[in-house]
Motif scaffolding. Structure first.
Motif, PDB file in Angstrom:
ATOM      1  N   ASP A 147       1.651  -1.841   4.666  1.00 49.75           N
ATOM      2  CA  ASP A 147       1.383  -0.148   4.776  1.00 49.75           C
ATOM      3  C   ASP A 147       2.873   0.336   4.576  1.00 49.75           C
ATOM      4  O   ASP A 147       3.452   0.478   5.379  1.00 49.75           O
ATOM      5  CB  ASP A 147       0.630  -0.054   5.841  1.00 49.75           C
TER       6      ASP A 147
ATOM      7  N   GLN B  95       0.900  -1.263  -0.107  1.00 41.00           N
ATOM      8  CA  GLN B  95       0.008  -0.026   0.218  1.00 41.00           C
ATOM      9  C   GLN B  95       0.897   1.260  -0.032  1.00 41.00           C
ATOM     10  O   GLN B  95       1.572   1.514   1.035  1.00 41.00           O
ATOM     11  CB  GLN B  95      -0.982  -0.094   1.228  1.00 41.00           C
TER      12      GLN B  95
ATOM     13  N   CYS C 150     -12.060   4.096  -1.290  1.00 43.02           N
ATOM     14  CA  CYS C 150     -11.451   3.246  -0.164  1.00 43.02           C
ATOM     15  C   CYS C 150      -9.783   3.373  -0.243  1.00 43.02           C
ATOM     16  O   CYS C 150      -9.454   3.928  -1.149  1.00 43.02           O
ATOM     17  CB  CYS C 150     -11.734   1.748  -0.409  1.00 43.02           C
ATOM     18  N   CYS C 151      -9.379   3.173   0.918  1.00 43.39           N
ATOM     19  CA  CYS C 151      -7.824   3.350   0.891  1.00 43.39           C
ATOM     20  C   CYS C 151      -7.151   2.495   0.111  1.00 43.39           C
ATOM     21  O   CYS C 151      -6.089   2.834  -0.765  1.00 43.39           O
ATOM     22  CB  CYS C 151      -7.144   3.309   2.402  1.00 43.39           C
ATOM     23  N   ALA C 152      -7.812   1.159  -0.181  1.00 41.93           N
ATOM     24  CA  ALA C 152      -7.187   0.314  -1.128  1.00 41.93           C
ATOM     25  C   ALA C 152      -7.644   0.478  -2.574  1.00 41.93           C
ATOM     26  O   ALA C 152      -9.092   0.485  -2.599  1.00 41.93           O
ATOM     27  CB  ALA C 152      -7.382  -1.060  -0.515  1.00 41.93           C
TER      28      ALA C 152
END
Lengths: 391, 380
Positions: free
Chosen positions: A87, A49, A63-65
């Motif tokens: 991360d 990520q 979404c963060c992903a």
């Protein structure tokens, strides 16, 4: 049936070899993961990520992903091997994005992918893989790692159009020892065919084109956001310093650029110099860009130091096919390269990577490209490129 | 390879009796709102379960509102209690913290002490500070550290100042004796899957007389407080789990012994490790502790590869591990909390599971410290 058996050349039997596969969610790394599993290794998928996808595409609440992490996870689910998301946002911001913005702001045209390989994938991810007791780190890069007499060597990929070895020049010998690039021996068409055979669902996914954290290609807006001073307007001048026009910020220009300068002239004009402190962009005819001598800094040599006077092939950009050159001077951290024929200057911040045929010897960051005094064109200021700040 | 599931605070394995009850409920044809015999049979199953869930908390069945999750119950009470000012603690679950902060009006976030326990003086000050009608949210036990919060005291303070109080009791059933009466709160939420029930079903307990405006609008289910056809199999499984929860309470001292042994054995291996909230009253099943110098994410991956399931921080939907907001609120530096994992035990945890964990932990730590010593890696 396995069409491409992957032999990673590890000491242990395959079933006992733990192999970390760096998975981006794209077709290449998904296929390499599947082939590694098919070839009998214990695969562990890892996806980094690196940045907030929603923020990068300017969409609040996403979404963060991104979809890519989802795709990578689904491949691992289907093939039945563990998959983790690491991360790395903070270190990616610090080691890649800010470095990119800094370099742009001082008039360079940086290559963040090399930094990412050097500082994120092959340093931090590789260390994570070692700590987990892995025997190798596999990536989907198109490059070949060949065992030579003096240890592993890095070579260009069989598919010349796909070769990514240029982006790997900063790899250290210790890193290369642990790395494997199984796709280096395959063509992109073969990889896509394998992805289709394995029904990976990503076979038709388009190749990633841009710099990943600038998905819409707007480097200037990213740099402007991170380095507010870099977007100041200024003058476009010719080699004699005459003002030809105005611009919105030096970050919108790169050396060698011809299109989009916005100045009408009888002959085509190229950006030959960027002066970030003075907010000036200097333009001139193509002849003013031509250069033969290249100073490299922060060099990396994958094997023994190549000898002075050695004939090599030099690639000056990732898309550059390579030209004949000689190593004039070399030490562990730098080199001077003389091209057999003058080439249009490459922006500082790009890499000059040296090969002996397909064998990558090493390379460095272009600090300066200059014509030789004897070949200076009468009436044209000789200095072409900016001195890059040493880093 | 030995395997050990030690992540009960994330979710507990379903008990066989619960699985059987859910399977039987799947055969119930009717819609609980239907008049015919099929409908009546389904409604009976839901109401039987409601009685059991009510009994677990000492509430009356009429006070139980079934929802799809504790998160939904949190959203329902925070939006539906009719209070525009909210006082929450910094260690609440994101389902409370983020929800409260997303709503119009004011949200006050209370600090906690170094053991992760809310400071009642801060609550009192916040209550005195405003005349706006207020809702206080305080969890009964923290999901990451297990620290038990002084909910009954907080209730007295809240009620003295005319505020309503809500308690997220998701981690409590089977681990801590509690009741609506002893806590005195106006609202309380539960989640079936935290104590061996099925996932996807929760409840909001609404004290008789406490205001609640529905958020999910539609049919008149749950007395108009939560529309939508009831999740009959889920609710039945919830009821079964609630019925069985007292067994777990009897089992709690055994879990506490296992947990304490785990901690003392690790402290023998590495005296520098931190056990969080160790000085606070804690759930008997929870241990949040560090492996010095080793990132949480590395520990979770390495233990997983060794067959041991634990967790770190609160995992986002992408699976990446973020620094724990709970430990940060307790004043733990990120460098320390970044090396923390949570080990949580439950009804099926055996002594062998603890041994498996200890062996995997020891092997990981020894491997990494050897690497550091040999200078291959400077730091992780």
């Amino acid at each position: 049936m396995t069409r491409f058996d992957i032999d990673l050349g590890l000491a242990k039997p395959r079933a006992e070899s733990r192999v970390v596969v760096a998975m981006s969610g794209g077709v290449d790394s998904s296929t390499v993961a599947a082939l590694v599993v098919e070839s009998g290794y214990q695969a562990i998928g890892m996806t980094l990520q690196l940045y907030d996808h929603g923020a990068a595409i300017g969409k609040k609440g996403a979404c963060c992903a991104g979809q890519d992490i989802h795709d990578a996870r689904r491949i691992a689910d289907r093939l039945g091997f563990p998959h983790y998301v690491l991360d790395y946002e903070a270190r990616f911001r610090r080691d890649v994005i800010e470095d990119f913005a800094d370099a742009y702001a001082r008039g360079e045209t940086p290559i963040p992918c090399i930094r990412c390989n050097e500082r994120v994938k092959f340093r931090d991810l590789l260390e994570t893989a070692r700590s987990l007791g892995a025997d190798a780190l596999v990536t989907g890069h198109y490059a070949r790692r060949i065992e030579g007499a003096d240890g592993p060597e890095l070579h260009r990929a069989v598919d010349a159009a796909r070769d990514q070895s240029y982006f790997l020049f900063a790899t250290t010998r210790a890193q290369l020892d642990f790395l494997r690039f199984p796709l280096g021996g395959l063509s992109k068409a073969e990889v896509r065919a394998e992805a289709a055979r394995l029904s990976l669902g990503v076979a038709e996914k388009p190749d990633s084109q841009d710099i990943c954290f600038v998905p819409n290609g707007s480097y200037a807006s990213l740099v402007g956001r991170l380095k507010p001073g870099a977007a100041e307007p200024g003058a476009i001048v010719d080699l004699a310093g005459r003002v030809l026009g105005r611009h919105d910020g030096t970050i919108n220009f790169t050396i060698g650029q011809r299109r989009g300068i916005g100045v009408a002239a009888p002959e085509p004009l190229f950006v030959v110099r960027i002066e970030p402190e003075a907010h000036r962009v200097v333009v001139g005819p193509r002849a003013a860009l031509m250069a033969r001598r290249i100073e490299l800094r922060a060099a990396n040599w994958l094997g023994a130091l190549p000898g002075e006077g050695r004939a090599v092939t030099a690639r000056l950009r990732s898309t550059h096919p390579g030209v004949g050159a000689r190593i004039e001077r070399v030490d562990a951290t730098g080199a001077t390269i003389r091209l057999d024929e003058a080439e249009p200057a490459t922006a500082p911040g790009q890499a000059c990577v040296l090969y002996d045929g397909l064998h990558l010897l090493g390379g460095g960051w272009i600090a300066r490209m200059a014509p030789e005094a004897v070949e200076a064109i009468p009436g044209i200021e000789p200095a072409v490129a900016v001195e890059a700040a040493s880093a | 390879m030995n395997a050990a599931y030690l992540d009960y605070n994330a979710t507990a394995p379903v008990k066989p009796e619960v699985a059987a009850a859910v399977a039987r409920a799947l055969d119930l044809v009717g819609n609980p709102s239907s008049v015919h015999s099929y409908g009546r049979a389904a409604r009976k199953a839901v109401e039987d379960a409601r009685e059991r869930v009510a009994a677990l908390t000492g509430a009356t069945p009429a006070e139980v509102v079934f929802t799809a999750s504790a998160t939904e119950a949190n959203n329902l009470v925070l939006a539906g209690a009719g209070r525009t000012r909210r006082i929450v603690t910094a260690i609440e679950h994101p389902a409370v913290l983020k929800t409260a902060q997303s709503l119009p009006g004011e949200t006050v976030v209370l600090p906690v002490d170094g053991d992760g326990v809310v400071a009642l003086e801060a609550l009192e000050a916040a209550l005195k500070n405003s005349t706006t009608p207020t809702l206080v949210a305080l969890m009964l036990a923290n999901n990451e550290t297990g620290a038990v919060q002084p909910v009954a005291e907080a209730t007295r303070l809240a009620h003295d100042h005319g505020a309503l109080i809500y308690c997220d009791a998701v981690q409590a059933p089977g681990r801590l004796a509690f009741s609506l009466a002893t806590l005195g709160v106006d609202y309380l939420c539960l989640s079936a899957h935290k104590f061996a029930g099925p996932k996807g079903v929760g409840a909001l307990i609404v004290r008789d007389g406490a205001p609640l405006k529905s958020v999910v609008i539609g049919g008149g289910q749950e007395r108009g407080r939560r529309a939508g056809t009831e999740n009959v199999p889920g609710i039945v499984g919830f009821g079964e789990a609630a019925w069985l929860a007292p067994q777990d309470l009897a089992n709690a001292p055994r879990l506490a012994r296992l947990r304490d042994r785990l901690e003392s054995r690790l402290l023998e291996i590495e005296p520098r490790l931190h056990v969080f909230s160790a000085k606070a009253p804690r759930l008997p099943n929870t241990s949040c502790l560090t492996m010095p110098g080793v990132q949480s994410e590395m520990q979770v991956m390495a233990l997983d590869l060794a067959g041991v399931a634990v967790s770190a921080g609160s995992a986002c939907s992408s699976g990446k591990v973020e620094p724990s907001h709970v430990l940060r609120a307790s004043g733990v530096p990120d460098a320390v909390s970044g090396c923390a994992i949570r080990v949580s035990l439950g009804w099926a945890t055996r002594e062998e599971d603890i041994e498996t964990f200890l062996a995997a932990w020891r092997a990981l730590y020894a491997g990494l410290t050897n690497r550091w010593r040999s200078g291959i890696s400077s730091a992780l």
